[in-house]
Design an enzyme around this catalytic site. Structure first.
Site, PDB file in Angstrom:
ATOM      1  N   LYS A 211      88.186 -33.351  -1.367  1.00 12.26           N
ATOM      2  CA  LYS A 211      87.347 -33.755  -0.239  1.00 12.26           C
ATOM      3  C   LYS A 211      87.166 -35.268  -0.249  1.00 12.26           C
ATOM      4  O   LYS A 211      87.315 -35.931   0.773  1.00 12.26           O
ATOM      5  CB  LYS A 211      85.974 -33.062  -0.308  1.00 12.26           C
ATOM      6  CG  LYS A 211      86.030 -31.632   0.184  1.00 12.26           C
ATOM      7  CD  LYS A 211      84.751 -30.854  -0.120  1.00 12.26           C
ATOM      8  CE  LYS A 211      84.975 -29.382   0.211  1.00 12.26           C
ATOM      9  NZ  LYS A 211      83.921 -28.504  -0.278  1.00 12.26           N
TER      10      LYS A 211
ATOM     11  N   ASP B 210      78.515 -28.478   6.722  1.00 10.12           N
ATOM     12  CA  ASP B 210      79.029 -27.154   6.350  1.00 10.12           C
ATOM     13  C   ASP B 210      78.614 -26.107   7.385  1.00 10.12           C
ATOM     14  O   ASP B 210      79.160 -25.007   7.421  1.00 10.12           O
ATOM     15  CB  ASP B 210      78.477 -26.752   4.968  1.00 10.12           C
ATOM     16  CG  ASP B 210      79.576 -26.637   3.920  1.00 10.12           C
ATOM     17  OD1 ASP B 210      80.756 -26.571   4.300  1.00 10.12           O
ATOM     18  OD2 ASP B 210      79.238 -26.601   2.725  1.00 10.12           O
TER      19      ASP B 210
ATOM     20  N   GLN C  19      78.114 -28.477  -2.758  1.00 10.56           N
ATOM     21  CA  GLN C  19      79.181 -27.561  -3.152  1.00 10.56           C
ATOM     22  C   GLN C  19      78.597 -26.279  -3.762  1.00 10.56           C
ATOM     23  O   GLN C  19      77.772 -26.329  -4.663  1.00 10.56           O
ATOM     24  CB  GLN C  19      80.093 -28.268  -4.175  1.00 10.56           C
ATOM     25  CG  GLN C  19      81.328 -27.500  -4.555  1.00 10.56           C
ATOM     26  CD  GLN C  19      82.319 -27.331  -3.408  1.00 10.56           C
ATOM     27  OE1 GLN C  19      82.597 -28.257  -2.677  1.00 10.56           O
ATOM     28  NE2 GLN C  19      82.825 -26.120  -3.252  1.00 10.56           N
TER      29      GLN C  19
END
Ligand code: NAD
Length: 293
Positions: free
Chosen positions: A53, A120, A97
């Protein structure tokens, strides 16, 4: 034999478009979109994701902020970091995460992220906006699935779509997105009966059950579009690691019209869509219209 939908290439093209939009933002309003990724503890797979990422974020010209916290970080400490990031004007997207260590309540953490920076798309506000047709930040993997399905057929209107899986991360949001594309959507899950029969009716199958090679050739309507979300690390007799999906690829490819491979299908789209969401978030936070991505 099915045509392969190339997720790697589609993601590369999307990243190129994102880089153009990033440059436009820099030139027009002097703002560089910034993505902050928070990793708590040392989960092997998460480490790899976070590294990828950060690399891809920088490659499209965005600022990448990595926050690596030790396993023993408390919930309160993590909430404090999120509060700091929520208030940091150089950060437009925040990603925590998952999975988090057991002692941290992930629902509480995800709900603490400012919805406008929730790239997200897991915040209840964004989930609710997606369900009610608002301008949400939409979870990345589901957006990637729909982009790939549209590579096979630009207009999905009227297709019978079967989504296998009802998680908040994949199954539910991808179902909402397919409904928005005017599909007739069936959501199957672990308690569904006669799954093979349900899937056999589908013009479009999204397999997100987390069950290695569960979807077999005789479940598939000839010519159907098959999008495989599953990721399973398997080891063969020679000890070699091989990634597999939820779809028994070799046999299903004989029947389907279009299929995404694993690796090289949905996986690469997830990070590209995260970058896309970060640019969208940046535009909205600065009162700009959404980019054409
Ligand atoms: P999850 O475990 O949260 O949800 C799985 C869903 O599948 C559940 O709703 C369950 O009801 C359903 N299910 C389980 N067994 C089933 C069965 N035998 N028949 C029918 N339905 C069944 O998983 P998730 O987070 O939604 O992820 C699903 C898969 O996608 C996993 O393999 C995961 O690794 C993968 N994934 C990939 C990406 C990517 O970037 N490619 C991103 C997220 C998840």
């Amino acid at each position: 034999m099915a045509q392969i939908i190339d997720g790697k290439l589609t993601a590369k093209n999307l990243r190129a478009q994102i880089a153009v939009e990033v440059q436009k933002l820099k030139d027009s309003i002097g703002v560089t979109p910034g993505l902050a990724v928070v990793l708590v503890g040392a989960d092997g797979a998460s480490e790899v994701y976070v590294k990828n990422k950060a690399k891809q974020t920088s490659e499209v010209g965005m600022n990448s902020f990595e926050h690596r916290l030790p396993e023993e970080t408390t919930e309160a400490e993590l909430l404090m970091l999120i509060d700091t990031l929520n208030n940091d004007p150089s950060v437009h997207g925040i990603l925590v995460q998952l999975p988090l260590p057991k002692h941290i309540d992930d629902k509480k953490i995800l709900s603490a992220i400012l919805p406008a920076k929730d790239v997200d798309g897991f915040h209840p506000i964004n989930a609710g906006m997606l369900a009610t047709g608002g301008s949400a930040l939409v979870p990345c993997t589901p957006v990637g699935c729909v982009i790939l399905a549209k590579q096979a057929k630009a207009d999905l209107t009227g297709l019978n779509a079967v989504v296998i899986g009802r998680s908040n991360i994949v199954g539910k949001p991808v179902s909402q997105l397919l409904l928005n594309e005017n599909c007739t959507v069936t959501i199957a899950h672990s308690r569904s009966q006669n799954l093979a029969e349900i899937v056999k009716r589908a013009d479009l199958v999204v397999a997100a059950a987390g069950q290695c090679e569960m979807v077999k050739a005789d479940w598939i309507k000839p010519g159907a579009i098959v999008i495989d979300v599953g990721i399973h690390r398997t080891v063969n007799e020679e000890g070699k690691t091989k990634l597999k999906g939820d779809v028994a690829y070799d046999e299903v490819a004989e029947v389907a019209g279009y299929i995404t491979p694993v690796p090289g299908g949905v996986g690469p789209m997830t990070i590209a869509c995260l970058l896309r969401n970060s640019v969208v978030a940046c535009c909205r936070l600065h009162g700009q219209s959404d980019p054409d991505l």
